[in-house]
Design an enzyme around this catalytic site. Sequence first.
Site, PDB file in Angstrom:
ATOM      1  N   ASP A  74       5.180  58.008  38.668  1.00 36.18           N
ATOM      2  CA  ASP A  74       6.550  58.464  38.860  1.00 36.18           C
ATOM      3  C   ASP A  74       7.416  57.388  39.513  1.00 36.18           C
ATOM      4  OD1 ASP A  74       5.896  60.836  37.718  1.00 36.18           O
ATOM      5  OD2 ASP A  74       5.836  61.992  39.575  1.00 36.18           O
ATOM      6  N   GLY A  75       6.807  56.542  40.347  1.00 39.99           N
ATOM      7  CA  GLY A  75       7.564  55.450  40.949  1.00 39.99           C
ATOM      8  C   GLY A  75       8.104  54.484  39.909  1.00 39.99           C
ATOM      9  N   ARG A  79      12.012  53.500  38.959  1.00 39.34           N
ATOM     10  CA  ARG A  79      12.473  52.124  38.775  1.00 39.34           C
ATOM     11  C   ARG A  79      13.116  51.959  37.388  1.00 39.34           C
ATOM     12  NH1 ARG A  79      15.105  47.889  40.106  1.00 39.34           N
ATOM     13  NH2 ARG A  79      14.254  45.893  39.375  1.00 39.34           N
ATOM     14  N   ASN A 149      15.831  60.685  42.535  1.00 37.56           N
ATOM     15  CA  ASN A 149      15.075  61.673  43.301  1.00 37.56           C
ATOM     16  C   ASN A 149      15.797  62.129  44.558  1.00 37.56           C
ATOM     17  OD1 ASN A 149      12.843  62.232  41.775  1.00 37.56           O
ATOM     18  ND2 ASN A 149      11.364  61.343  43.181  1.00 37.56           N
ATOM     19  N   GLU A 150      15.999  61.186  45.491  1.00 37.33           N
ATOM     20  CA  GLU A 150      16.585  61.578  46.755  1.00 37.33           C
ATOM     21  C   GLU A 150      17.168  60.390  47.509  1.00 37.33           C
ATOM     22  OE1 GLU A 150      12.899  59.877  47.440  1.00 37.33           O
ATOM     23  OE2 GLU A 150      12.824  61.977  46.783  1.00 37.33           O
ATOM     24  N   ASP A 179      12.956  63.780  62.467  1.00 39.67           N
ATOM     25  CA  ASP A 179      12.582  62.417  62.080  1.00 39.67           C
ATOM     26  C   ASP A 179      13.500  61.882  60.986  1.00 39.67           C
ATOM     27  OD1 ASP A 179      10.528  62.434  63.866  1.00 39.67           O
ATOM     28  OD2 ASP A 179       8.919  62.627  62.392  1.00 39.67           O
ATOM     29  N   THR A 190      10.586  68.001  43.651  1.00 43.83           N
ATOM     30  CA  THR A 190       9.119  68.044  43.574  1.00 43.83           C
ATOM     31  C   THR A 190       8.487  66.805  44.213  1.00 43.83           C
ATOM     32  OG1 THR A 190       9.210  67.051  41.360  1.00 43.83           O
ATOM     33  CG2 THR A 190       9.090  69.466  41.488  1.00 43.83           C
ATOM     34  N   SER A 193      10.919  65.777  49.259  1.00 39.22           N
ATOM     35  CA  SER A 193      11.461  67.031  49.784  1.00 39.22           C
ATOM     36  C   SER A 193      10.408  68.138  49.783  1.00 39.22           C
ATOM     37  CB  SER A 193      12.683  67.459  48.965  1.00 39.22           C
ATOM     38  OG  SER A 193      13.157  68.728  49.366  1.00 39.22           O
ATOM     39  N   SER A 195       7.166  67.832  49.957  1.00 32.05           N
ATOM     40  CA  SER A 195       6.132  67.587  50.966  1.00 32.05           C
ATOM     41  C   SER A 195       6.628  67.917  52.371  1.00 32.05           C
ATOM     42  CB  SER A 195       5.671  66.127  50.902  1.00 32.05           C
ATOM     43  OG  SER A 195       6.683  65.250  51.353  1.00 32.05           O
TER      44      SER A 195
END
Length: 294
Positions: A74-75, A79, A149-150, A179, A190, A193, A195
């Site tokens: 997914d990374g 990219r 994603n975020e 934090d 998914t 967020s 996690s």
Amino acid sequence: MKIAIFGQFYHKNAEEAVEILLDHLYEKDTNVYLEEQFFKIINLQLTDHKNYSSFKTFNVLDKSFDLLISIGGDGTMLRSATLVKDLDIPIVGINTGRLGFLATIQNEAIITAIDDILCGNYKISERSLLSIKTDPEQEDFQELDFALNEIAVSRKNTTSMITVETKLNGEYLTSYWSDGLIIATPTGSTGYSLSCGGPVITPDTNSLVLTPISPHNLNARPLIITDSTEIEIKVNGREDNYLISLDSRIATIGKDTIVTIKKAPFKIKMIELLQESFIDTLRKKLLWGEDRRN
């Protein structure tokens, strides 16, 4: 069809996928371009080059491309989105990573999936993105000022919690003692967020989610908002600098920097095969409906 192929790494899990994909595309006589650095990696790793040397390379995409294939996890898909930007080039992912929420095609399905795509047997899932603006201006994000994603702010050189003052459309919401804070799209719901206790949001929902990271004020909970909302955050704490991340891209911001986040003016087009769906992916990846107690 003019096809671009992108990958970041070449490891044991990727070797089979790369060979299956490139061999099949060569047989199909497609117009294939490999990202230049990835092509160099392949040439170093593959002893039998076969006909791969006939493939061209690219550094930058343009609107002449019909498809981008991402090989990785997914990374790598995230990219890939930075390469496509606002060009409206559909993206599909072959999963050689672990979970694979975005890159869903497994090795055994590559040939069938590519054939379906070449024949037009697929659907498009349009994914919203977030854009960012900082005051003072952050040079790191001048060209790639968006995230699929975020966008998240978090502490840097401290074990102490930070305070994230948050406004929605100019109205004060709260100050998260935590934090950090995650602002996620439905696609990102998914990921990080999730996690941190955030909800899963279906990709076609016009929403964003604010998810605090390890909040000290325990009544702080994830909040779903409409994606037309403009979000303004300002970080304070004991240190002078804090981290801000756009997907996998990280930079340092100074204390009291005002960060404005809103929906980006374009979307990313992701290919879904006709036999796949987001709900099906949820069941497979999160094991929904399975009883593993025995």
